[in-house]
Design an enzyme around this catalytic site. Sequence first.
Site, PDB file in Angstrom:
ATOM      1  CG  ASP A 209      -0.046   0.097   2.422  1.00 26.72           C
ATOM      2  OD1 ASP A 209       0.348  -1.668   2.776  1.00 26.72           O
ATOM      3  OD2 ASP A 209       0.220   1.031   3.093  1.00 26.72           O
ATOM      4  CG  ASP A 211       1.532   4.738   5.604  1.00 30.54           C
ATOM      5  OD1 ASP A 211       1.389   3.580   6.335  1.00 30.54           O
ATOM      6  OD2 ASP A 211       2.029   5.869   6.299  1.00 30.54           O
TER       7      ASP A 211
HETATM    8  N1  LIG Z   1       0.664   1.441   6.030  1.00 33.22           N
HETATM    9  C1  LIG Z   1       1.639  -0.153   6.520  1.00 33.22           C
HETATM   10  N2  LIG Z   1       1.736   1.096   7.742  1.00 33.22           N
HETATM   11  C2  LIG Z   1       2.739  -0.294   8.481  1.00 33.22           C
HETATM   12  N3  LIG Z   1       2.767  -0.944   8.003  1.00 33.22           N
HETATM   13  C3  LIG Z   1       2.024  -1.763   7.765  1.00 33.22           C
HETATM   14  N4  LIG Z   1       2.433  -2.972   6.365  1.00 33.22           N
HETATM   15  C4  LIG Z   1       1.562  -2.722   5.713  1.00 33.22           C
HETATM   16  N5  LIG Z   1       1.521  -1.656   5.131  1.00 33.22           N
HETATM   17  C5  LIG Z   1       2.063  -0.706   6.785  1.00 33.22           C
END
Ligand SMILES: Nc1ncnc2[nH]cnc12
Length: 289
Positions: A209, A211
Amino acid sequence: MTQTMIAVIGGSGLYDIDGLEDARWQAVDTPWGAPSDDILTGTLEGVAMAFLPRHGRGHVHSPSTVPYRANIDALKRLGATDVISVSACGSFREEMAPGHFLIVDDFIDRTFAREKSFFGTGCVAHVSVAHPTCPRLGDACFTAAEAAGITIHKGGTYLAMEGPQFSSMAESKLYRSWGCDVIGMTNMPEAKLAREAELCYASVAMITDYDSWHPDHGAVDINEIIKVLTGNADKGREMVRRLPALLGADRAPCPHHCDRALEYAVMTAPEKRDPALLAKLDAVAGRVL
Ligand SMILES: Nc1ncnc2[nH]cnc12
Ligand SMILES: CSC[C@H]1O[C@H](OP(=O)(O)O)[C@H](O)[C@@H]1O
């Protein structure tokens, strides 16, 4: 010449690996408590392998309660020489998209609720983590991932947050402004403990992703992450399958000295050392104590 044992710590979505000969799940006791789960051992192309699901099968442990010290001690006790962390991560870079992998080579540790060292009162040691990952091992992971057809980036900084909640948008933008490339919740203190245990450690980020900083992607969404995880886990297994051929069964001393990290690190005078702590350090630091 020692024998290689490649240990894989599988993160979210990666709870086993396949293709091992003589595969069996074994319980390993440690002076630091029980590891996250039993450890899958076997051989792959004549090279000893170990696999530990970081959160346990069924995803039992949260990032803050993963028994990091027991996990690293258990792998060392089994004879691991090379530890490869495979982790789900958010991305701070447009070009590092969900589904891509990154070889992490540095960290910013923002975790605060975890035991971070095997050492303490009665046996104090200070190892360097200026270069917290092993370039030799990271290069092997990069080559293996490329050969598996994975889009992989080399070199980046992983922001380790406490979690389990994801970051606020302001935090996400702040970490991006610090020059971080990916974010996760588990590689610290794991990488520091691997260094204390004189294990080579590489970290492979499986990006799930963007974030919460990205204007076109909005807030991080666990449903979206889970959709990407399964595909990433299959790619992670493909990468692991190619590692034995690259690393080989016989292991020369690490050219980056990961396997000698404790050489000059212990500060406590021999007569002041606590016998109870020394006993707990048998696997991790027996070589120098
Ligand atoms: N955006 C994110 N923040 C923290 N840990 C994660 N693991 C997968 N995506 C994450
Ligand atoms: C499933 S999203 C959050 C979760 O995923 C990562 O786990 P791991 O590093 O073990 O792959 C992240 O660190 C969080 O624990």
